[in-house]
Design an enzyme around this catalytic site. Structure first.
Site, short mmCIF file in Angstrom:
data_model
loop_
_atom_site.label_atom_id
_atom_site.label_comp_id
_atom_site.label_asym_id
_atom_site.label_seq_id
_atom_site.Cartn_x
_atom_site.Cartn_y
_atom_site.Cartn_z
N TYR A 248 23.19 53.90 38.93
CA TYR A 248 24.39 53.90 38.09
C TYR A 248 24.12 54.70 36.81
O TYR A 248 24.91 55.57 36.43
CB TYR A 248 24.78 52.45 37.76
N SER B 58 28.68 55.48 29.97
CA SER B 58 28.06 54.17 29.68
C SER B 58 26.85 54.40 28.79
O SER B 58 26.20 55.46 28.89
CB SER B 58 27.61 53.52 30.99
P1 NDP Z 1 36.46 47.01 35.93
O1 NDP Z 1 35.66 46.64 37.14
O2 NDP Z 1 37.20 45.95 35.22
O3 NDP Z 1 37.45 48.19 36.29
C1 NDP Z 1 37.03 49.27 37.07
C2 NDP Z 1 38.24 50.04 37.51
O4 NDP Z 1 37.80 51.12 38.33
C3 NDP Z 1 39.19 49.19 38.32
O5 NDP Z 1 40.51 49.47 37.96
C4 NDP Z 1 38.91 49.64 39.74
O6 NDP Z 1 40.09 49.55 40.53
C5 NDP Z 1 38.56 51.11 39.54
N1 NDP Z 1 37.82 51.65 40.66
C6 NDP Z 1 36.57 51.34 41.08
N2 NDP Z 1 36.28 52.01 42.20
C7 NDP Z 1 37.38 52.73 42.53
C8 NDP Z 1 37.71 53.60 43.60
N3 NDP Z 1 36.85 53.89 44.58
N4 NDP Z 1 38.94 54.16 43.61
C9 NDP Z 1 39.83 53.88 42.63
N5 NDP Z 1 39.58 53.07 41.60
C10 NDP Z 1 38.37 52.50 41.56
O7 NDP Z 1 35.39 47.69 34.94
P2 NDP Z 1 35.54 48.36 33.50
O8 NDP Z 1 36.93 48.35 33.03
O9 NDP Z 1 34.50 47.76 32.67
O10 NDP Z 1 35.06 49.84 33.85
C11 NDP Z 1 35.71 51.00 33.35
C12 NDP Z 1 34.67 52.08 33.09
O11 NDP Z 1 33.82 51.67 32.04
C13 NDP Z 1 33.77 52.37 34.30
O12 NDP Z 1 33.59 53.75 34.42
C14 NDP Z 1 32.46 51.70 33.92
O13 NDP Z 1 31.37 52.32 34.53
C15 NDP Z 1 32.47 51.87 32.41
N6 NDP Z 1 31.60 50.93 31.68
C16 NDP Z 1 31.88 49.59 31.64
C17 NDP Z 1 31.05 48.74 30.94
C18 NDP Z 1 31.30 47.27 30.84
O14 NDP Z 1 30.43 46.52 30.34
N7 NDP Z 1 32.43 46.76 31.26
C19 NDP Z 1 29.85 49.23 30.25
C20 NDP Z 1 29.68 50.66 30.34
C21 NDP Z 1 30.52 51.46 31.03
P3 NDP Z 1 40.20 48.92 42.01
O15 NDP Z 1 39.15 47.87 42.13
O16 NDP Z 1 41.61 48.41 42.06
O17 NDP Z 1 40.00 50.08 42.91
#
Ligand code: NDP
Length: 277
Positions: free
Chosen positions: A162, A148
């Site tokens: 975070y 991020s």
């Molecule tokens: P979403 O919340 O849309 O997706 C996050 C994904 O991570 C989901 O599929 C969720 O699946 C999975 N996840 C979370 N916790 C767990 C767990 N304990 N076990 C398995 N799966 C897990 O967010 P994003 O797509 O935005 O996030 C993707 C990446 O991008 C992350 O690493 C985030 O930190 C990073 N990011 C995002 C930004 C943004 O603005 N969107 C900015 C900067 C970085 P489920 O809930 O089904 O478990």
């Protein structure tokens, strides 16, 4: 021949957002993909979206698993090997800015919150890297870690733990890249800026509707996102795919690509979230 033809990819956190878009892109360009997350309904939505993109059912492996558990990690890896026989690409994308149980949002969040944040955003990546390493060495594979812009160098006082976890992930990626490249495995990092996904729903407790409003409104503030719009998951998927494609990016090792519409150049977030006086 399709770009990822003959490759097998694991995309963690692909039940939503950036991971879902990445899984769709890799699969539609020839990869066999393991998609995974905890939420079985949302994971099925991803599976359907991959199929809708024209991918054969046999090329998708959906695994409901918690990436922070050893059992979940082992299931993701073993089912991929069982179904596809190899691993070429690991996208460590699962991550979240987990809310603090006490409702705090800044540097006074509980230590338990810090531990959970590190476990998800750092430790699970370390564990997946260690567990897939022998398989990726066999295929001279690729790892792309999703960090991020919160990782710095600018301060992020509204998401201290975070941001700290993501900064640790970045340094872990650089350090480990040195060891792994000697085995033919590349590690690189993508740092997204604001992307319209479920991320804010989880981090800030917003409804899906309010989350969308938040992202759209941030896109209209040029000193937050100079590009003039909030990123979509597909904008990140194409960068991730570039780093997962050895032909396209073979000489990039242990590096970080920022994809944020210019946010990190202007550092305007604090003017919206407020610097504590
Ligand atoms: P979403 O919340 O849309 O997706 C996050 C994904 O991570 C989901 O599929 C969720 O699946 C999975 N996840 C979370 N916790 C767990 C767990 N304990 N076990 C398995 N799966 C897990 O967010 P994003 O797509 O935005 O996030 C993707 C990446 O991008 C992350 O690493 C985030 O930190 C990073 N990011 C995002 C930004 C943004 O603005 N969107 C900015 C900067 C970085 P489920 O809930 O089904 O478990």
């Amino acid at each position: 021949m399709a770009r990822f033809s003959g490759k097998v990819a694991i995309v963690t956190g692909s039940s939503n957002g950036i991971g879902r878009a990445t899984a769709i892109l890799l699969a539609s360009e020839g990869a066999k993909v393991t998609i995974t997350g905890r939420d079985s309904e949302r994971l099925e939505e991803t599976r359907q979206a991959v199929l809708k993109a024209g991918v054969q059912e046999a090329n998708v492996n959906a695994v409901v698993a918690d990436i922070t558990t050893s059992k979940g990690q082992d299931l993701i890896i073993s089912s991929t090997l069982k179904k596809f026989g190899q691993i070429n690409i690991l996208i460590n994308n699962a991550g979240a800015n987990l809310p603090d149980a006490s409702g705090n949002t800044r540097s006074n969040c509980a230590i338990e919150n810090l531990q959970k944040m590190l476990q998800l955003n750092l430790q699970s990546v370390v564990e997946m890297t260690q567990k897939t390493r022998p398989h990726l060495a066999k295929t001279r594979g690729e790892i792309v870690n999703i960090s991020s812009i919160g990782a710095g160098p600018s301060a992020q006082p509204q998401s201290v733990y975070y941001s700290t976890a993501k900064a640790a992930l970045d340094q872990y990626s650089r350090c480990t890249a040195i060891d792994l490249i000697s085995e033919g495995i590349r590690i690189n990092v993508v740092q997204p800026g604001l992307v319209s996904t479920g991320f804010s729903t989880a981090a800030r407790g917003l409804s899906a509707e309010d989350s969308l409003k938040f992202y759209n409104s941030m896109g209209e503030i040029p000193h937050c996102i100079p590009a003039g719009y909030c990123g979509q998951p597909e904008h990140l998927a194409s960068v991730i795919a570039f780093l997962a494609d050895r032909k396209a990016s073979e000489y990039i090792v242990g590096q970080t690509i920022i994809a944020d519409g210019g946010t990190s150049l202007v550092l305007g977030m604090h003017s919206v979230f407020g610097v504590k006086k």
